[in-house]
Scaffold this active site. Structure first.
Site, PDB file in Angstrom:
ATOM      1  N   LYS A 185      55.090  33.695  46.312  1.00 33.03           N
ATOM      2  CA  LYS A 185      53.899  33.251  46.983  1.00 33.03           C
ATOM      3  C   LYS A 185      52.679  33.432  46.102  1.00 33.03           C
ATOM      4  O   LYS A 185      51.676  32.751  46.282  1.00 33.03           O
ATOM      5  CB  LYS A 185      53.710  34.026  48.274  1.00 33.03           C
ATOM      6  CG  LYS A 185      54.813  33.779  49.284  1.00 33.03           C
ATOM      7  CD  LYS A 185      54.610  34.592  50.542  1.00 33.03           C
ATOM      8  CE  LYS A 185      55.790  34.369  51.453  1.00 33.03           C
ATOM      9  NZ  LYS A 185      55.833  35.333  52.535  1.00 33.03           N
ATOM     10  N   GLY A 186      52.729  34.347  45.176  1.00 31.97           N
ATOM     11  CA  GLY A 186      51.544  34.702  44.404  1.00 31.97           C
ATOM     12  C   GLY A 186      50.934  33.590  43.593  1.00 31.97           C
ATOM     13  O   GLY A 186      49.726  33.578  43.361  1.00 31.97           O
ATOM     14  N   GLU A 216      53.078  30.821  37.003  1.00 30.57           N
ATOM     15  CA  GLU A 216      53.244  32.166  37.567  1.00 30.57           C
ATOM     16  C   GLU A 216      51.891  32.844  37.729  1.00 30.57           C
ATOM     17  O   GLU A 216      50.963  32.567  36.967  1.00 30.57           O
ATOM     18  CB  GLU A 216      54.099  33.024  36.632  1.00 30.57           C
ATOM     19  CG  GLU A 216      55.574  32.970  36.908  1.00 30.57           C
ATOM     20  CD  GLU A 216      55.984  33.912  38.023  1.00 30.57           C
ATOM     21  OE1 GLU A 216      55.192  34.186  38.940  1.00 30.57           O
ATOM     22  OE2 GLU A 216      57.129  34.373  37.985  1.00 30.57           O
ATOM     23  N   ASP A 217      51.817  33.762  38.678  1.00 32.54           N
ATOM     24  CA  ASP A 217      50.605  34.550  38.836  1.00 32.54           C
ATOM     25  C   ASP A 217      50.543  35.668  37.798  1.00 32.54           C
ATOM     26  O   ASP A 217      49.534  35.868  37.153  1.00 32.54           O
ATOM     27  CB  ASP A 217      50.476  35.104  40.256  1.00 32.54           C
ATOM     28  CG  ASP A 217      51.687  35.906  40.716  1.00 32.54           C
ATOM     29  OD1 ASP A 217      52.717  35.946  40.009  1.00 32.54           O
ATOM     30  OD2 ASP A 217      51.611  36.494  41.812  1.00 32.54           O
ATOM     31  N   ASP A 222      55.411  40.568  34.483  1.00 30.99           N
ATOM     32  CA  ASP A 222      55.538  42.009  34.257  1.00 30.99           C
ATOM     33  C   ASP A 222      56.699  42.276  33.304  1.00 30.99           C
ATOM     34  O   ASP A 222      56.593  42.027  32.128  1.00 30.99           O
ATOM     35  CB  ASP A 222      55.792  42.737  35.586  1.00 30.99           C
ATOM     36  CG  ASP A 222      54.562  42.866  36.445  1.00 30.99           C
ATOM     37  OD1 ASP A 222      53.494  43.168  35.911  1.00 30.99           O
ATOM     38  OD2 ASP A 222      54.693  42.692  37.661  1.00 30.99           O
ATOM     39  N   PHE A 257      48.286  48.248  38.848  1.00 32.12           N
ATOM     40  CA  PHE A 257      48.644  47.368  39.951  1.00 32.12           C
ATOM     41  C   PHE A 257      47.406  46.584  40.360  1.00 32.12           C
ATOM     42  O   PHE A 257      46.384  47.171  40.704  1.00 32.12           O
ATOM     43  CB  PHE A 257      49.205  48.150  41.134  1.00 32.12           C
ATOM     44  CG  PHE A 257      49.874  47.258  42.131  1.00 32.12           C
ATOM     45  CD1 PHE A 257      51.171  46.829  41.922  1.00 32.12           C
ATOM     46  CD2 PHE A 257      49.196  46.806  43.248  1.00 32.12           C
ATOM     47  CE1 PHE A 257      51.792  45.973  42.826  1.00 32.12           C
ATOM     48  CE2 PHE A 257      49.804  45.954  44.162  1.00 32.12           C
ATOM     49  CZ  PHE A 257      51.101  45.542  43.942  1.00 32.12           C
ATOM     50  N   VAL A 258      47.499  45.255  40.294  1.00 32.07           N
ATOM     51  CA  VAL A 258      46.357  44.395  40.582  1.00 32.07           C
ATOM     52  C   VAL A 258      46.595  43.569  41.835  1.00 32.07           C
ATOM     53  O   VAL A 258      47.738  43.232  42.159  1.00 32.07           O
ATOM     54  CB  VAL A 258      46.020  43.474  39.382  1.00 32.07           C
ATOM     55  CG1 VAL A 258      45.517  44.290  38.199  1.00 32.07           C
ATOM     56  CG2 VAL A 258      47.213  42.638  38.968  1.00 32.07           C
ATOM     57  N   ASP A 318      49.357  40.266  45.735  1.00 36.48           N
ATOM     58  CA  ASP A 318      49.306  41.007  46.988  1.00 36.48           C
ATOM     59  C   ASP A 318      49.731  42.455  46.859  1.00 36.48           C
ATOM     60  O   ASP A 318      50.296  42.878  45.855  1.00 36.48           O
ATOM     61  CB  ASP A 318      50.229  40.327  48.003  1.00 36.48           C
ATOM     62  CG  ASP A 318      51.701  40.543  47.670  1.00 36.48           C
ATOM     63  OD1 ASP A 318      52.416  41.131  48.497  1.00 36.48           O
ATOM     64  OD2 ASP A 318      52.147  40.114  46.579  1.00 36.48           O
ATOM     65  N   ARG A 328      45.838  38.784  49.192  1.00 38.22           N
ATOM     66  CA  ARG A 328      45.932  37.593  48.355  1.00 38.22           C
ATOM     67  C   ARG A 328      44.636  36.790  48.397  1.00 38.22           C
ATOM     68  O   ARG A 328      44.336  36.045  47.487  1.00 38.22           O
ATOM     69  CB  ARG A 328      47.067  36.688  48.829  1.00 38.22           C
ATOM     70  CG  ARG A 328      48.453  37.252  48.654  1.00 38.22           C
ATOM     71  CD  ARG A 328      49.499  36.209  49.074  1.00 38.22           C
ATOM     72  NE  ARG A 328      50.806  36.790  49.260  1.00 38.22           N
ATOM     73  CZ  ARG A 328      51.671  37.034  48.289  1.00 38.22           C
ATOM     74  NH1 ARG A 328      51.354  36.775  47.045  1.00 38.22           N
ATOM     75  NH2 ARG A 328      52.850  37.549  48.569  1.00 38.22           N
TER      76      ARG A 328
END
Length: 184
Positions: free
Chosen positions: A48-49, A104-105, A108, A157-158, A164, A170
């Site tokens: 969803k990101g 992609e958002d 990682d 962590f963003v 999210d 979001r």
């Protein structure tokens, strides 16, 4: 008249403002339009990101493109990848002999993206390239060539702009680093 209320969360730092994000997306759109001028791609957003980034990115592209979506999960509601990738929703378009640009958002460890690429390559596309808004290189375990990168970010962590925390936040118009005590 109602007032839009933002969720209450302790943002340790605003990492990227909405203006910085908009400027970089415009630059990416220009590059993608030029690179694919003669061979428009199918842009595949990873839900969803990635949907907010995709929406703004396609408006910055001035060539005809097609859009499709995949939903995969390796995080669940946590902040660390489980390492198990599941396809929750697959593509609806036939990608055989087509150029694919995965949107992609954030990248990682690279495990989820490697899984997606390997899956798509079994469908015989002409090419598969990657566009990510955020590259969190400090966590990379699987090296994957990234063709278009918005920003390199620290190993924090963003949230915001599609990213999210347990399916929340979001909708923030910027990308922030949340304070450690806020992470469940």
């Amino acid at each position: 008249m109602s007032t839009l209320r933002r969720p209450k969360l302790k943002i340790g730092k605003v990492l990227l403002t909405k203006e910085q994000i908009a400027e970089r997306i415009e630059e990416l759109g220009i590059r993608i339009s030029k690179d694919y001028a003669d061979n428009p791609p199918i842009m595949v957003s990873v839900l969803k990101g990635g949907f907010i980034f995709l929406a703004d990115l396609v408006r910055a592209i001035d060539i005809p493109i097609e859009i499709d979506f995949m939903e995969v999960s390796s995080y669940g509601n946590g902040t660390v990848s489980s390492g198990v990738v599941r396809i929750l929703e697959d593509l609806s378009l036939n990608i055989e002999e087509r150029h694919i640009l995965i949107v992609e958002d954030i990248i990682d460890t690279g495990h989820t993206l490697r899984y997606i690429i390997d899956n798509l390559e079994t469908r015989h596309p002409k090419s598969v390239k990657i566009c990510t808004l955020l590259d969190r290189r400090g966590r990379r375990e699987v090296e994957i060539p990234l063709d278009y990168v918005g920003f390199v970010v620290p190993d924090k962590f963003v949230i915001g702009y599609g990213l999210d925390l347990a399916q929340k936040y979001r909708n923030l118009p910027y990308i922030g680093i949340i304070e450690e005590e806020e992470i469940p």
